[in-house]
Write an enzyme that holds these catalytic residues in place. Structure first.
Site, PDB file in Angstrom:
ATOM      1  N   HIS B  13      34.645  38.933  35.214  1.00 49.97           N
ATOM      2  CA  HIS B  13      35.972  38.732  35.839  1.00 49.97           C
ATOM      3  C   HIS B  13      36.034  39.290  37.271  1.00 49.97           C
ATOM      4  O   HIS B  13      37.035  39.882  37.676  1.00 49.97           O
ATOM      5  CB  HIS B  13      37.086  39.294  34.948  1.00 49.97           C
ATOM      6  CG  HIS B  13      36.970  40.762  34.621  1.00 49.97           C
ATOM      7  ND1 HIS B  13      37.354  41.296  33.415  1.00 49.97           N
ATOM      8  CD2 HIS B  13      36.529  41.813  35.334  1.00 49.97           C
ATOM      9  CE1 HIS B  13      37.161  42.606  33.410  1.00 49.97           C
ATOM     10  NE2 HIS B  13      36.666  42.943  34.565  1.00 49.97           N
ATOM     11  N   HIS B  60      42.118  47.667  36.238  1.00 48.82           N
ATOM     12  CA  HIS B  60      41.342  48.397  37.247  1.00 48.82           C
ATOM     13  C   HIS B  60      42.284  49.223  38.113  1.00 48.82           C
ATOM     14  O   HIS B  60      42.523  48.879  39.275  1.00 48.82           O
ATOM     15  CB  HIS B  60      40.558  47.431  38.123  1.00 48.82           C
ATOM     16  CG  HIS B  60      39.690  46.471  37.360  1.00 48.82           C
ATOM     17  ND1 HIS B  60      40.190  45.380  36.699  1.00 48.82           N
ATOM     18  CD2 HIS B  60      38.347  46.457  37.154  1.00 48.82           C
ATOM     19  CE1 HIS B  60      39.185  44.733  36.111  1.00 48.82           C
ATOM     20  NE2 HIS B  60      38.059  45.361  36.368  1.00 48.82           N
ATOM     21  N   HIS B 194      26.417  45.465  36.624  1.00 48.55           N
ATOM     22  CA  HIS B 194      26.871  45.809  37.970  1.00 48.55           C
ATOM     23  C   HIS B 194      27.155  47.287  38.062  1.00 48.55           C
ATOM     24  O   HIS B 194      27.526  47.921  37.093  1.00 48.55           O
ATOM     25  CB  HIS B 194      28.061  44.970  38.440  1.00 48.55           C
ATOM     26  CG  HIS B 194      29.358  45.120  37.684  1.00 48.55           C
ATOM     27  ND1 HIS B 194      29.473  45.017  36.318  1.00 48.55           N
ATOM     28  CD2 HIS B 194      30.621  45.344  38.136  1.00 48.55           C
ATOM     29  CE1 HIS B 194      30.756  45.155  35.966  1.00 48.55           C
ATOM     30  NE2 HIS B 194      31.460  45.357  37.041  1.00 48.55           N
ATOM     31  N   GLU B 241      31.501  47.591  30.806  1.00 38.59           N
ATOM     32  CA  GLU B 241      32.573  46.645  30.448  1.00 38.59           C
ATOM     33  C   GLU B 241      32.150  45.698  29.325  1.00 38.59           C
ATOM     34  O   GLU B 241      32.993  45.134  28.633  1.00 38.59           O
ATOM     35  CB  GLU B 241      32.981  45.800  31.671  1.00 38.59           C
ATOM     36  CG  GLU B 241      33.728  46.580  32.732  1.00 38.59           C
ATOM     37  CD  GLU B 241      34.084  45.724  33.957  1.00 38.59           C
ATOM     38  OE1 GLU B 241      34.860  46.204  34.774  1.00 38.59           O
ATOM     39  OE2 GLU B 241      33.583  44.587  34.092  1.00 38.59           O
TER      40      GLU B 241
END
Lengths: 130, 282
Positions: B13, B60, B194, B241
């Protein structure tokens, strides 16, 4: 007995756990305040005065003023919160990411285009002498 | 007839994907290969539009600051506005919720020992709206109601893969007990490898990511035993995540799924993009 924290030894990586979150609470909430346009304006007009409104440590304030994101992270900052400082400065996230790796933004962007940083490849803290 | 989960969708996302769409850059050389990978997904979704999407994502530092950090939060509101993350809200439609099904799931899952936080008012950030844009396209109105389910993956410790997988099973059971013949899709978002922070920023692990996709399809229960440390070491600090994908996978049937689509691409900004569509066999 101390809690098990096996993630302490990963090079160039700080895990934002409950201890760091406690140290960084006001630093991160300061960052959060930058989501409001009026606060961004006040911060930009006088950074030091705006920071002095927050019960942050002097070290934390200095790290923000210097835009030293690695130092901010050591002092309890979390990257999703710190990103709001970069947004206030009009900098892209890649600029911020590059600044933590000792690469220029161009070098960093090129590394990503070539598939990113390979696992196990060397990690350099930009604050260390070459 | 009761409600049932028909399929699950998994996708990264990355906020830059939303920005590329919103600024009309999806045809740029940089973005073209990424959006091409989602063309089959958009076609699949048109053929298989559900009655409700249950969307697992993380906030976030948008709706949740450090003032409150719920591990699992279910949205039971009538609607959710796209959040202003500091650059103005994304120009995408307000999301309609499904308060009745969400409240039913909360009731059932809490009775099954998962202590959810119930949220009746919140804005949703890119973690939620970017997957919708990728799969539903640029639309004037979202095609169905969506239930947001936010997971804390920002402050450690985050929930384990095992707990996420079992939570998915409890959600599957809750849906199957809802007395209306709704077709429900569950989406797991975030990842893949990431790292956005520190001197190791920019880490990508193509081999580990693809092994994760293989195992998510074939042996999710074993995959759920992967410890946090492995995610962080191999997939980067934000690669954690991926535990959210296990919630969606746990909500699927125990029978092998049909793989409707699989896609992997590097990079989107700082991140490896992974995407799967799994259908439940009838």
């Amino acid at each position: 007995m101390a809690l098990d924290k096996p993630y302490k030894g990963i090079p160039g990586t700080t895990i934002f756990d409950a201890d760091l979150a406690r140290k960084g609470y006001h630093l991160n909430q300061f960052c959060m305040s930058l989501m409001k346009a009026e606060n961004r304006e006040r911060f930009k007009a006088n950074e030091r005065a705006y920071l002095d409104e927050w019960p942050m440590s002097e070290e934390q304030k200095q790290a923000v003023l210097a835009r030293d994101l690695n130092r901010c992270i050591e002092l309890g900052g979390n990257i999703y919160f710190l990103a709001k400082i970069g947004a206030t400065d009009g900098k892209s996230f890649q600029f911020m990411a590059a600044s933590m790796t000792g690469m220029t933004q161009e070098e960093y962007a090129k590394m990503m285009l070539q598939g990113g940083r390979a696992p196990g490849s060397p990690v350099r803290d930009p604050r260390e002498k070459q | 007839m009761m409600a049932r989960i028909t399929a699950s969708v998994y996708t990264s996302h990355v906020p830059a994907i939303g920005a590329a769409l919103d600024l009309g850059k999806s045809g740029d050389d940089y973005w073209k290969p990424l959006f091409a990978g989602y063309e089959p997904s958009k076609a699949w979704f048109k053929e298989n539009t559900p009655d409700v999407i249950f969307l697992v994502y993380n906030d976030h530092a948008t709706a949740f600051s450090l003032d409150m950090i719920p591990t699992f939060a279910i949205g039971c509101a009538a609607e959710y506005k796209p959040a202003d993350e500091g650059w103005g809200p994304r120009p995408v439609p307000t999301v309609k919720g499904h308060a009745e099904l969400a409240s039913h799931i909360a009731q059932s899952v809490i009775q099954d020992d998962f202590d959810l936080t119930i949220v009746n008012r919140m804005d949703v950030d890119h973690g939620f709206t970017v997957p919708l844009s990728l799969i539903c396209g640029q639309v004037a109105e979202w095609p169905c109601p969506v239930i947001p389910f936010a997971v804390n993956v920002v402050q450690y410790p985050v929930p384990s893969g095992r707990r996420c997988f079992n939570l998915g099973r409890a959600i599957r059971k809750a849906v199957s007990l809802y007395d209306e013949p709704l077709k429900v899709q569950i989406w797991g978002t975030g990842g893949m490898s990431h790292q956005l922070q520190g001197p190791r920023a920019g880490l990508i692990n193509r081999e580990w990511d693809n092994r994760f996709l293989d195992r998510l399809i074939a042996e999710p229960e074993k995959l759920a035993d992967t410890p946090h440390l492995e995610y962080v070491q191999q997939a980067g600090s934000e690669g954690i995540e991926l535990v959210m994908w296990l919630i969606a996978r746990g909500a699927m049937s125990d029978l092998p799924p049909r793989v409707a689509h699989r896609f992997y691409h590097v990079p989107a900004s700082n991140t490896a993009v992974g995407h799967l569509i799994l259908e439940n066999s009838q």
